[in-house]
Structure formats: structure tokens, C-alpha cells
Design a protein around this motif. Structure first.
Motif, PDB file in Angstrom:
ATOM      1  N   GLU A 482      40.116  37.399  46.417  1.00 29.33           N
ATOM      2  CA  GLU A 482      40.259  37.260  44.966  1.00 29.33           C
ATOM      3  C   GLU A 482      40.624  38.585  44.325  1.00 29.33           C
ATOM      4  O   GLU A 482      41.486  38.651  43.437  1.00 29.33           O
ATOM      5  CB  GLU A 482      38.950  36.735  44.348  1.00 29.33           C
ATOM      6  N   VAL A 483      39.938  39.635  44.743  1.00 26.91           N
ATOM      7  CA  VAL A 483      40.212  40.962  44.195  1.00 26.91           C
ATOM      8  C   VAL A 483      41.616  41.421  44.575  1.00 26.91           C
ATOM      9  O   VAL A 483      42.375  41.937  43.741  1.00 26.91           O
ATOM     10  CB  VAL A 483      39.155  41.980  44.682  1.00 26.91           C
ATOM     11  N   ILE A 484      41.988  41.217  45.839  1.00 25.17           N
ATOM     12  CA  ILE A 484      43.287  41.690  46.330  1.00 25.17           C
ATOM     13  C   ILE A 484      44.432  40.963  45.635  1.00 25.17           C
ATOM     14  O   ILE A 484      45.386  41.579  45.145  1.00 25.17           O
ATOM     15  CB  ILE A 484      43.392  41.495  47.858  1.00 25.17           C
ATOM     16  N   GLU A 485      44.375  39.636  45.591  1.00 24.75           N
ATOM     17  CA  GLU A 485      45.488  38.852  45.070  1.00 24.75           C
ATOM     18  C   GLU A 485      45.448  38.683  43.554  1.00 24.75           C
ATOM     19  O   GLU A 485      46.481  38.401  42.939  1.00 24.75           O
ATOM     20  CB  GLU A 485      45.511  37.477  45.738  1.00 24.75           C
ATOM     21  N   GLY A 486      44.270  38.855  42.966  1.00 20.68           N
ATOM     22  CA  GLY A 486      44.145  38.558  41.542  1.00 20.68           C
ATOM     23  C   GLY A 486      44.202  39.751  40.622  1.00 20.68           C
ATOM     24  O   GLY A 486      44.226  39.592  39.402  1.00 20.68           O
ATOM     25  N   SER A 487      44.237  40.964  41.169  1.00 21.60           N
ATOM     26  CA  SER A 487      44.090  42.155  40.328  1.00 21.60           C
ATOM     27  C   SER A 487      45.389  42.953  40.219  1.00 21.60           C
ATOM     28  O   SER A 487      46.140  43.101  41.188  1.00 21.60           O
ATOM     29  CB  SER A 487      42.990  43.075  40.888  1.00 21.60           C
ATOM     30  N   ASP A 488      45.626  43.485  39.021  1.00 24.54           N
ATOM     31  CA  ASP A 488      46.705  44.446  38.814  1.00 24.54           C
ATOM     32  C   ASP A 488      46.248  45.842  39.226  1.00 24.54           C
ATOM     33  O   ASP A 488      47.055  46.654  39.687  1.00 24.54           O
ATOM     34  CB  ASP A 488      47.111  44.465  37.336  1.00 24.54           C
ATOM     35  N   ARG A 489      44.958  46.105  39.002  1.00 27.02           N
ATOM     36  CA  ARG A 489      44.330  47.343  39.472  1.00 27.02           C
ATOM     37  C   ARG A 489      42.964  47.008  40.034  1.00 27.02           C
ATOM     38  O   ARG A 489      42.330  46.045  39.616  1.00 27.02           O
ATOM     39  CB  ARG A 489      44.169  48.358  38.331  1.00 27.02           C
ATOM     40  N   VAL A 490      42.516  47.835  40.969  1.00 27.49           N
ATOM     41  CA  VAL A 490      41.196  47.639  41.572  1.00 27.49           C
ATOM     42  C   VAL A 490      40.442  48.964  41.565  1.00 27.49           C
ATOM     43  O   VAL A 490      40.964  49.991  42.014  1.00 27.49           O
ATOM     44  CB  VAL A 490      41.302  47.126  43.024  1.00 27.49           C
ATOM     45  N   PHE A 491      39.219  48.918  41.023  1.00 24.69           N
ATOM     46  CA  PHE A 491      38.302  50.052  41.125  1.00 24.69           C
ATOM     47  C   PHE A 491      37.252  49.689  42.165  1.00 24.69           C
ATOM     48  O   PHE A 491      36.662  48.608  42.111  1.00 24.69           O
ATOM     49  CB  PHE A 491      37.621  50.332  39.783  1.00 24.69           C
ATOM     50  N   VAL A 492      37.017  50.588  43.106  1.00 16.19           N
ATOM     51  CA  VAL A 492      36.009  50.358  44.135  1.00 16.19           C
ATOM     52  C   VAL A 492      34.773  51.186  43.809  1.00 16.19           C
ATOM     53  O   VAL A 492      34.864  52.404  43.607  1.00 16.19           O
ATOM     54  CB  VAL A 492      36.538  50.735  45.539  1.00 16.19           C
ATOM     55  N   LEU A 493      33.627  50.515  43.741  1.00 15.60           N
ATOM     56  CA  LEU A 493      32.356  51.183  43.481  1.00 15.60           C
ATOM     57  C   LEU A 493      31.524  51.211  44.756  1.00 15.60           C
ATOM     58  O   LEU A 493      31.565  50.280  45.560  1.00 15.60           O
ATOM     59  CB  LEU A 493      31.579  50.476  42.373  1.00 15.60           C
ATOM     60  N   ARG A 494      30.749  52.266  44.892  1.00 20.41           N
ATOM     61  CA  ARG A 494      29.862  52.411  46.054  1.00 20.41           C
ATOM     62  C   ARG A 494      28.628  53.183  45.632  1.00 20.41           C
ATOM     63  O   ARG A 494      28.721  54.310  45.170  1.00 20.41           O
ATOM     64  CB  ARG A 494      30.566  53.138  47.189  1.00 20.41           C
ATOM     65  N   GLU A 495      27.464  52.514  45.712  1.00 19.27           N
ATOM     66  CA  GLU A 495      26.178  53.126  45.384  1.00 19.27           C
ATOM     67  C   GLU A 495      26.204  53.796  44.012  1.00 19.27           C
ATOM     68  O   GLU A 495      25.742  54.922  43.835  1.00 19.27           O
ATOM     69  CB  GLU A 495      25.767  54.122  46.477  1.00 19.27           C
ATOM     70  N   GLY A 496      26.756  53.065  43.030  1.00 18.95           N
ATOM     71  CA  GLY A 496      26.732  53.528  41.647  1.00 18.95           C
ATOM     72  C   GLY A 496      27.852  54.461  41.251  1.00 18.95           C
ATOM     73  O   GLY A 496      27.919  54.893  40.097  1.00 18.95           O
ATOM     74  N   HIS A 497      28.754  54.785  42.182  1.00 16.43           N
ATOM     75  CA  HIS A 497      29.852  55.710  41.896  1.00 16.43           C
ATOM     76  C   HIS A 497      31.192  54.990  42.052  1.00 16.43           C
ATOM     77  O   HIS A 497      31.340  54.111  42.905  1.00 16.43           O
ATOM     78  CB  HIS A 497      29.837  56.902  42.859  1.00 16.43           C
ATOM     79  N   LYS A 498      32.176  55.383  41.257  1.00 12.71           N
ATOM     80  CA  LYS A 498      33.545  54.942  41.502  1.00 12.71           C
ATOM     81  C   LYS A 498      34.132  55.833  42.588  1.00 12.71           C
ATOM     82  O   LYS A 498      34.203  57.054  42.431  1.00 12.71           O
ATOM     83  CB  LYS A 498      34.396  55.059  40.231  1.00 12.71           C
ATOM     84  N   VAL A 499      34.562  55.224  43.687  1.00  9.73           N
ATOM     85  CA  VAL A 499      35.038  56.022  44.816  1.00  9.73           C
ATOM     86  C   VAL A 499      36.532  55.890  45.050  1.00  9.73           C
ATOM     87  O   VAL A 499      37.111  56.674  45.817  1.00  9.73           O
ATOM     88  CB  VAL A 499      34.276  55.655  46.116  1.00  9.73           C
ATOM     89  N   ALA A 500      37.191  54.912  44.417  1.00  9.42           N
ATOM     90  CA  ALA A 500      38.630  54.759  44.620  1.00  9.42           C
ATOM     91  C   ALA A 500      39.226  53.899  43.521  1.00  9.42           C
ATOM     92  O   ALA A 500      38.537  53.068  42.920  1.00  9.42           O
ATOM     93  CB  ALA A 500      38.929  54.150  45.988  1.00  9.42           C
ATOM     94  N   GLU A 501      40.520  54.091  43.260  1.00 10.82           N
ATOM     95  CA  GLU A 501      41.290  53.259  42.340  1.00 10.82           C
ATOM     96  C   GLU A 501      42.623  52.948  43.001  1.00 10.82           C
ATOM     97  O   GLU A 501      43.308  53.838  43.501  1.00 10.82           O
ATOM     98  CB  GLU A 501      41.520  53.975  41.012  1.00 10.82           C
ATOM     99  N   PHE A 502      42.986  51.665  43.019  1.00  8.61           N
ATOM    100  CA  PHE A 502      44.235  51.231  43.634  1.00  8.61           C
ATOM    101  C   PHE A 502      45.062  50.452  42.621  1.00  8.61           C
ATOM    102  O   PHE A 502      44.524  49.672  41.829  1.00  8.61           O
ATOM    103  CB  PHE A 502      43.968  50.360  44.864  1.00  8.61           C
TER     104      PHE A 502
END
Length: 531
Positions: A482-502
Motif C-alpha cells: 500500500e505504501v509503495i504503490e499508493g504514495s507519491d512520497r514516503v517517510f520512513v520512521l524508526r524508533e521515533g525518528h525519521k530515518v529516510a525520505e523517498f
């Protein structure tokens, strides 16, 4: 008897057992259904003597149900359990505790207005000449707390100490019952780094003393720090058991999500891949923080854009969304809505500014089961439909019928109670609730959880169409496709931090899963997944 002496006795006893049998707990072919809906299907779990065993999985994977069956909260439908060399059945949590299984829950389950000593010794009080032996119990409480390098007045009430200390008291209480197996459910959720290290030292001491631990945590780094083996659950089933040293973080993530890291299917959802036209920024969050669950997160959403929030359980996705909606208080950071400062103190502030929020827990925080479809759909709109305390029923009817037709809600009519609808149709009613408000930003937390495949595709199609019409969407989903096919941008969170933006073509399963597992930044984009 001192705590150190007790551990030595326990070690000697368990060592004798271990020479005959290296398995302490075996749960095989466990099945459990609630109201005909399977919660566990042929689930299994095996824990060795003096082993620290990780139990992981996403929400709804079945971890809690399996533990509740083991500890006597609920009964199994079918399946076999053996513990300490014989058949096992706990009639209640107290019975499980008496038989050698102690549980430490994420929510601290103690008596706040009683002293630390009373909480630790409750149910096994020391007596002398028929009276409570306070001297012995105080000494035992101090000895147990000393294992955590905590020197406090054990005669003070529990509620006079912070949450971290209360968590340590809960652990000390479990250890004090001379358990052969200790279950720790997210035990580090309230602890700082120093306290986590102290806890890990205690876990290692327990292992050396022959005591086993089931360690439930969503923090992958913790698993590698203290666990010997891991069992992964998904959709009520046990999908993998492995030595920790033999499995990589990315393999853990893939197993929890049910993804094959070697093969990626195309267009697994009704989104079909996003190519939306985006406009101006609707929402901008800068350096949002709220305790340890959200730390310095920045993101934005534009008109006509679907922004996906990806991450494992406990990554901070829902907590971030709640800050934007005013459901939780922001400690640090700023929000801008339509180029104006935005400081929501409660959800009504966000609603008034054109933000809708569909919660992940549809039954608890979404629908009001005994109210009608019409009442549930127009709940947020009610102030606009009411004059002098009287609801304009004609205007309400027009709005409700419009959205029943627009979203294809299957019901006998607006007056039907919403609890009688399928999960997919309940979700459509909740979408209609916010669409009726003509929102500028729609936050969707797990919009397709718990609904069938057909309804899931319908919801995905509706969300895509809404974004195409210019609505900004912030979407949280544990389903990676859902995230891969449905998003124009994706923010990845890990343990309360934003670790990546695609963005755009950067969005692929390899990159997102790697960021979820390792906290990697953009330098992982396009690279082959490696352990």
C-alpha cells in the motif's frame, strides 16, 4: 534467603533439569478464535532452558493472544502446552505465576498507592509469629532493587516515583516469585538508555541463573543485544523461528510483513502506482517531538499528494499523526497549515481547520456501534447541522444519501446501526464522516486493516480518487505494498525518528525495508539488500 542465594539455588535446580531436558516451554498447534474469527491458527512457540527468546510481529500478529493463553487469561481452543517437563494449563494469571511463569506488561500493573515493598511482596508476604515481617520484606525489596543499581526508600508509595522506576519494580516483583520463565512485554518502553542497559544486565544474570525469558519488543537492536533465538508471528501464525545470529534485520522485517525480498509483485493494490499532480503545501511539520515516541520529525503534505508513513510497530507513525490532529500535545517543534502557524490543543482545533483523522482502531476510536449509519457519518458535522439544539434532519438525509451513493456503502438505509455493517462498509462510513467536512487534509491510519480483499480495493480506489481531486492525504499502513504503490512520497520512521525520505521512482520495497530495518538514509536507495 538473599536474592543472590535464591538465584544460585534456582540455577542448580534448573541445571539439573537441563541435563535431562533442554526445552522449558513448548506450545504446539495452538488454535484460538473469537466470535468465529481466528486469532491463532496452528501457532507454535518453543523456549529452551536458560534461553532469552524474542517474540515479534506486527499488530494483530497473535503475540498477545499466545501469551494470554500461556498465562491463563484466555483458554485455547485446541493445541498442546508442556512446561518444565509436563503438561501445562493455567487457570488464571495467578495460577501461572504459582506454577513458575511471571509476566511483566508494558502497562505497569501495580498498586500505585502502596509502597514498593508491598508491591514486590504482594501475594507472598513474609510472616513472623502470624504477623507481617516488615523487616524481612523491606530487606528483600532493597536487595531486589539493588540488582538494578537502584537505591531508594522502599517504604515510600510507588506513585511517588517516576515511570521508569515503577517499571523496575514490576520486574523485581516478577523475579521475586522465583519464576522459571519471565515474560517481558515491551519492558524498555518507559526506560532511558542507562536503565535499558541495566535491564539487559539483569536479563543476562537471569539467563546465567537458569531462568528463561520471553522478550517481546519491536526494537530490533534490542533483540540482537540480549536474545538467543527469535520467533516471528504474522496473521495468527508462527512463520519463522531462528537463531538471532543467523537472521538479518532485513529478513526479520520481511518475515513480519510477509514479503519476499527476492521478488516484488507489481500492482498488488488498487492504487496501481501513483502519478498524481501535486500542488501547494497543505501541512508542514518541523522538528516535532513528544517524549521518546516522537523525536525531531519533519515532514510535509501537498495538495493532491498521498504521503506514506512507513515503519514497524512502535516506530512513531500513529503518535506523529496524533500530534498533527491535536490528540496529543506537542512538546517541541512547529506546524504550519496552509502557510499559517497551527497550534492544535485538541482535535476540534484540527477539525475546524479542515483536518480529518480516521483512526487505526475502527471499533474503539471510530464508530459508535449502536448509533445509525447517518448518526456516525454526520457526527463531526453535527454542529453545522444543528440550530437551537435541533438537528436539520432533511439536510442530514441529503448529505448521508449523497455519500452512501458516492462511496458505494452497502446498507439497508441511513437508519441501520453501523455495527451491523461489514468492516469495509464501516470504514467507508468513517471516510464519509470526514469527507462531509470538506477537508483540506485527511489522515488515514491503517485504512484497510481488518477488511476483505474486495473492500480493501474499493477503499484504495476511493483514496486515490480523493488525492486526484486535490485532497492532501497522510497515510499510515503496515502493508508495504500500500505504501509503495499508493504514495507519491514516503517517510520512513524508526524508533521515533525519521530515518529516510523517498520520492517517486526512489520508492521501492528494497529501499523502504532497508530503512525500516537499519535506519538507513538515502544512501541505500537502489542498492541491493544485504544482511
Amino acid at each position: 534467603m538473599s536474592f543472590t542465594t535464591e538465584l544460585k539455588v534456582a540455577r542448580d535446580m534448573v541445571s539439573a533439569t537441563a541435563s535431562q531436558n533442554t526445552t522449558l516451554l513448548s506450545m504446539q498447534n495452538i488454535n484460538k478464535a473469537f466470535a468465529g474469527i481466528p486469532a491463532l491458527t496452528s501457532a507454535s512457540l518453543e523456549v529452551g532452558v536458560a534461553e532469552v527468546h524474542a517474540l515479534i510481529g506486527q499488530n494483530g500478529a497473535g503475540k498477545s493472544t499466545l501469551i494470554k493463553i500461556l498465562t491463563g487469561y484466555v483458554s485455547r481452543d485446541t493445541g498442546d502446552i508442556t512446561f518444565d517437563g509436563g503438561p501445562f494449563q493455567a487457570r488464571s494469571p495467578q495460577d501461572a505465576q504459582a506454577k513458575g511463569i511471571s509476566t511483566i506488561y508494558q502497562e505497569i500493573n501495580l498498586v500505585p498507592y502502596r509502597s514498593i515493598t508491598e508491591n514486590i511482596c504482594l501475594g507472598r508476604e513474609a510472616r513472623r509469629f502470624g504477623l507481617l515481617d516488615w523487616k524481612t520484606m523491606h530487606q528483600e525489596a532493597r536487595s531486589l532493587m539493588a540488582r538494578f543499581n537502584i537505591d531508594i526508600d522502599v517504604r515510600k508509595s510507588l506513585d511517588s516515583f517516576n515511570t521508569a522506576t515503577q517499571q523496575m519494580v514490576a520486574i523485581a516483583r516478577a523475579i521475586g516469585f522465583k519464576a522459571k520463565l519471565v515474560i517481558m512485554d515491551e519492558p524498555t518502553s518507559s526506560l532511558d538508555e542507562r536503565e535499558v542497559n541495566v535491564l539487559f544486565d539483569v536479563i543476562r544474570q537471569l539467563k546465567q541463573s537458569g531462568i528463561s525469558v520471553i522478550f517481546v519488543s519491536h526494537k530490533l537492536d534490542e533483540l540482537y543485544a540480549v536474545c538467543d533465538r527469535v520467533t516471528i508471528m504474522r496473521d495468527g501464525r508462527t512463520v519463522k523461528t531462528s537463531d538471532m545470529k543467523s537472521v538479518s534485520k532485513i529478513e526479520l522485517v520481511a518475515s513480519m510483513l510477509g514479503r519476499d525480498i527476492a521478488q516484488v509483485s507489481k500492482h498488488a493494490t488498487a492504487f496501481g502506482g501513483r502519478k498524481g499532480k501535486v500542488g501547494d503545501v497543505v501541512l508542514e511539520a518541523k522538528n516535532l517531538s513528544a517524549g521518546h515516541k516522537v523525536q525531531d520529525i519533519s515532514l510535509s503534505v501537498r495538495r493532491g499528494e498521498i504521503v506514506g508513513l512507513a515503519g514497524l510497530l512502535g516506530a512513531g507513525r500513529t503518535e506523529t499523526a496524533r500530534l498533527v490532529f491535536g490528540a496529543d500535545r506537542i512538546h517541541n517543534g512547529t506546524l504550519t497549515l496552509n502557510d499559517k502557524p497551527f497550534k492544535p490543543r485538541e482535535p476540534i482545533d484540527a477539525i475546524d481547520q479542515g483536518i480529518g483523522f480516521s483512526s487505526e482502531d475502527r471499533k474503539l476510536e471510530g464508530i459508535i456501534p449502536d448509533m445509525s449509519v447517518a448518526e456516525n457519518m454526520t457526527l463531526a458535522l453535527m454542529p453545522q447541522l444543528t440550530k437551537a439544539g435541533i438537528v436539520d434532519e432533511e439536510q442530514q438525509r441529503v448529505i448521508v444519501e449523497k455519500f452512501i451513493a458516492r462511496l458505494g456503502i452497502k446498507c439497508s438505509g441511513p437508519s441501520q446501526r453501523i455495527r451491523e455493517l461489514s468492516g469495509g462498509n464501516q470504514q467507508k462510513v468513517l471516510l464519509a464522516r470526514w469527507l462531509a467536512m470538506n477537508p483540506k487534509l485527511l489522515i488515514l491510519d491503517e485504512p484497510t486493516r481488518g477488511i476483505d480483499v474486495g473492500a480493501k480495493a474499493e477503499i484504495q480506489t476511493i483514496v486515490k480518487e480523493l488525492a486526484d481531486q486535490g485532497l492532501g492525504v497522510l497515510m499510515i499502513s503496515s502493508e508495504l505494498e500500500e505504501v509503495i504503490e499508493g504514495s507519491d512520497r514516503v517517510f520512513v520512521l524508526r524508533e521515533g525518528h525519521k530515518v529516510a525520505e523517498f520520492v517517486g521512482k526512489q520508492i521501492n520495497e528494497a529501499a523502504v525495508m532497508t530503512a525500516m530495518a537499519h535506519g538507513a538514509e538515502d544512501n541505500t536507495i537502489g542498492q541491493e539488500i544485504k544482511p
